[in-house]
Write an enzyme that holds these catalytic residues in place. Structure first.
Site, short mmCIF file in Angstrom:
data_model
loop_
_atom_site.label_atom_id
_atom_site.label_comp_id
_atom_site.label_asym_id
_atom_site.label_seq_id
_atom_site.Cartn_x
_atom_site.Cartn_y
_atom_site.Cartn_z
N ASN A 49 -24.74 6.29 14.81
CA ASN A 49 -23.32 6.45 15.14
C ASN A 49 -22.70 5.05 15.20
O ASN A 49 -22.95 4.30 16.13
CB ASN A 49 -23.22 7.15 16.51
CG ASN A 49 -21.80 7.21 17.02
OD1 ASN A 49 -20.85 6.93 16.29
ND2 ASN A 49 -21.66 7.57 18.29
N TRP A 50 -21.92 4.74 14.19
CA TRP A 50 -21.40 3.37 14.08
C TRP A 50 -20.19 3.13 14.99
O TRP A 50 -19.72 2.01 15.11
CB TRP A 50 -21.03 3.06 12.62
CG TRP A 50 -22.20 3.00 11.69
CD1 TRP A 50 -23.50 3.35 11.96
CD2 TRP A 50 -22.20 2.57 10.32
NE1 TRP A 50 -24.28 3.16 10.85
CE2 TRP A 50 -23.51 2.69 9.83
CE3 TRP A 50 -21.19 2.11 9.46
CZ2 TRP A 50 -23.85 2.35 8.53
CZ3 TRP A 50 -21.53 1.78 8.16
CH2 TRP A 50 -22.84 1.89 7.69
N LYS A 51 -19.67 4.19 15.58
CA LYS A 51 -18.51 4.08 16.48
C LYS A 51 -17.38 3.30 15.80
O LYS A 51 -17.22 3.42 14.60
CB LYS A 51 -18.95 3.46 17.82
CG LYS A 51 -20.18 4.18 18.40
CD LYS A 51 -20.51 3.80 19.80
CE LYS A 51 -21.73 4.59 20.27
NZ LYS A 51 -22.09 4.35 21.65
N HIS A 77 -19.37 13.63 21.84
CA HIS A 77 -19.93 12.36 22.28
C HIS A 77 -19.32 11.97 23.63
O HIS A 77 -18.14 12.22 23.88
CB HIS A 77 -19.67 11.26 21.23
CG HIS A 77 -20.45 10.03 21.53
ND1 HIS A 77 -20.04 9.11 22.46
CD2 HIS A 77 -21.64 9.59 21.07
CE1 HIS A 77 -20.95 8.14 22.55
NE2 HIS A 77 -21.93 8.41 21.70
N GLU A 133 -18.27 9.30 24.77
CA GLU A 133 -17.06 8.47 24.70
C GLU A 133 -15.84 9.33 24.38
O GLU A 133 -14.74 9.05 24.86
CB GLU A 133 -17.27 7.35 23.66
CG GLU A 133 -18.22 6.29 24.20
CD GLU A 133 -19.07 5.60 23.15
OE1 GLU A 133 -18.72 5.64 21.95
OE2 GLU A 133 -20.12 5.03 23.53
N GLU A 158 -27.72 12.87 25.45
CA GLU A 158 -27.40 11.46 25.63
C GLU A 158 -26.96 11.22 27.08
O GLU A 158 -25.78 11.41 27.41
CB GLU A 158 -26.27 11.04 24.69
CG GLU A 158 -26.61 11.22 23.23
CD GLU A 158 -25.79 10.26 22.37
OE1 GLU A 158 -26.39 9.47 21.65
OE2 GLU A 158 -24.55 10.30 22.44
N GLY A 196 -25.26 2.44 25.56
CA GLY A 196 -24.71 1.10 25.44
C GLY A 196 -24.99 0.21 26.64
O GLY A 196 -24.41 -0.85 26.79
N SER A 202 -29.43 3.81 24.14
CA SER A 202 -30.19 2.55 24.08
C SER A 202 -31.55 2.69 23.41
O SER A 202 -32.53 2.09 23.85
CB SER A 202 -30.31 1.94 25.47
OG SER A 202 -29.02 1.60 25.98
N GLY A 247 -26.74 4.18 18.60
CA GLY A 247 -25.45 3.49 18.58
C GLY A 247 -25.63 2.04 18.16
O GLY A 247 -25.74 1.71 16.97
N GLY A 248 -25.67 1.14 19.14
CA GLY A 248 -25.70 -0.30 18.87
C GLY A 248 -26.74 -0.72 17.84
O GLY A 248 -26.45 -1.52 16.94
P1 PGA Z 1 -26.43 3.25 22.13
O1 PGA Z 1 -25.43 4.47 21.82
O2 PGA Z 1 -27.62 3.44 21.24
O3 PGA Z 1 -25.64 2.00 21.80
O4 PGA Z 1 -26.78 3.34 23.57
C1 PGA Z 1 -25.91 5.76 21.60
C2 PGA Z 1 -24.76 6.67 21.31
O5 PGA Z 1 -23.67 6.45 21.84
O6 PGA Z 1 -24.91 7.62 20.53
#
Ligand code: PGA
Length: 251
Positions: free
Chosen positions: A9-11, A95, A97, A167, A173, A213, A234-235
């Protein structure tokens, strides 16, 4: 059918040029013999070019969100048919966010799920508890409610289009990861919850991803747990070498 999946997930990261660079690196470096579906979710503006770019590869694209209406006066929004018309058949919904910053609640997510399914799209449905829920020992209740209120209205047949992504919000994050045991405990609970409502065939077939993470140094151990079928990253999905190392952790 239950399968291993690693999704990035590149956000809100990577402009057009950076998207192309990262895709090229992934095409070069990702293993071809790994038993996992590999998905990347760049931003909306780069989805069309990414879908074209990846056409003859083993990587598929997903959208990070989608509106529930078919079309209309919803300034700034993107519909399901816009996505499918450019070759995007998978959408991430729910998600944390989106839930936290854009106020997406279970009822709204339920209608987004319906729209995606009516377009034959695959849904990566995200959910997970906040830190305070876990501290109050409410994490199982919270997760169960998110599933019941956002997803469990679908038909049994629709489950073939569903991937679950647990998640925990406190792990996203933050560098803080659920331990492999915590992930397994929750994934087992999720599978049993699905079983109690939809039966064993659905429960055994659904892929349940862990997100929060995931990094090259913890992926293998998390993925080795019996109810963890891969990850939503994510990251670490923003660096080709890290994402490739995580994909290799599925072996
Ligand atoms: P993260 O994000 O790996 O940066 O913790 C995961 C996600 O939001 O899907």
């Amino acid at each position: 059918m239950r399968r291993n999946i690693v999704a990035g997930n590149w956000k809100m990261n990577k402009n057009a040029e950076e998207t192309e660079d990262l895709l090229n690196e992934l095409i070069d470096k990702l293993p071809h013999d790994v038993e996992a579906q590999i998905i990347v979710a760049p931003t909306f503006v780069n989805l069309s070019s990414a879908a074209d770019h990846l056409e003859f590869t083993n990587i598929t694209v997903a959208a990070q969100n989608m509106h529930q209406a078919e079309s209309g006066a919803y300034t700034g929004e993107i519909s399901a048919s816009m996505l499918t018309s450019i070759g995007v058949r998978t959408v991430i919904l729910g998600h944390s966010e989106r839930r936290a910053y854009f106020h997406e609640n279970d009822a709204l997510l339920a209608s987004k799920v319906d729209t995606a399914l009516s377009h034959d799209m695959e849904v990566i449905f995200c959910f997970g508890e906040e830190l305070k829920d876990r501290q109050n020992n409410q994490h199982f209740n919270v997760v169960e409610n998110q599933l019941r209120d956002g997803l469990f209205h679908i038909s049994k047949a629709s489950w073939e289009h569903i991937v679950l992504a647990y998640e925990p919000v406190w792990a996203i994050g933050t560098g803080e990861t659920a331990s492999p045991e915590q992930a397994q405990e929750m994934h087992h609970f999720i599978r049993e919850t699905v079983r109690s409502v939809f039966g064993s065939d659905v429960a055994e077939d659904v892929s349940i991803l862990y997100g929060g993470s995931v990094k090259p140094d913890n992926a293998k151990e998390i993925f080795s747990k019996p109810d963890v079928d891969g990850g939503l990253i994510g990251g670490a999905a923003l660096k080709a070498d890290d994402f490739v190392a995580i994909v290799n952790g599925i072996r």
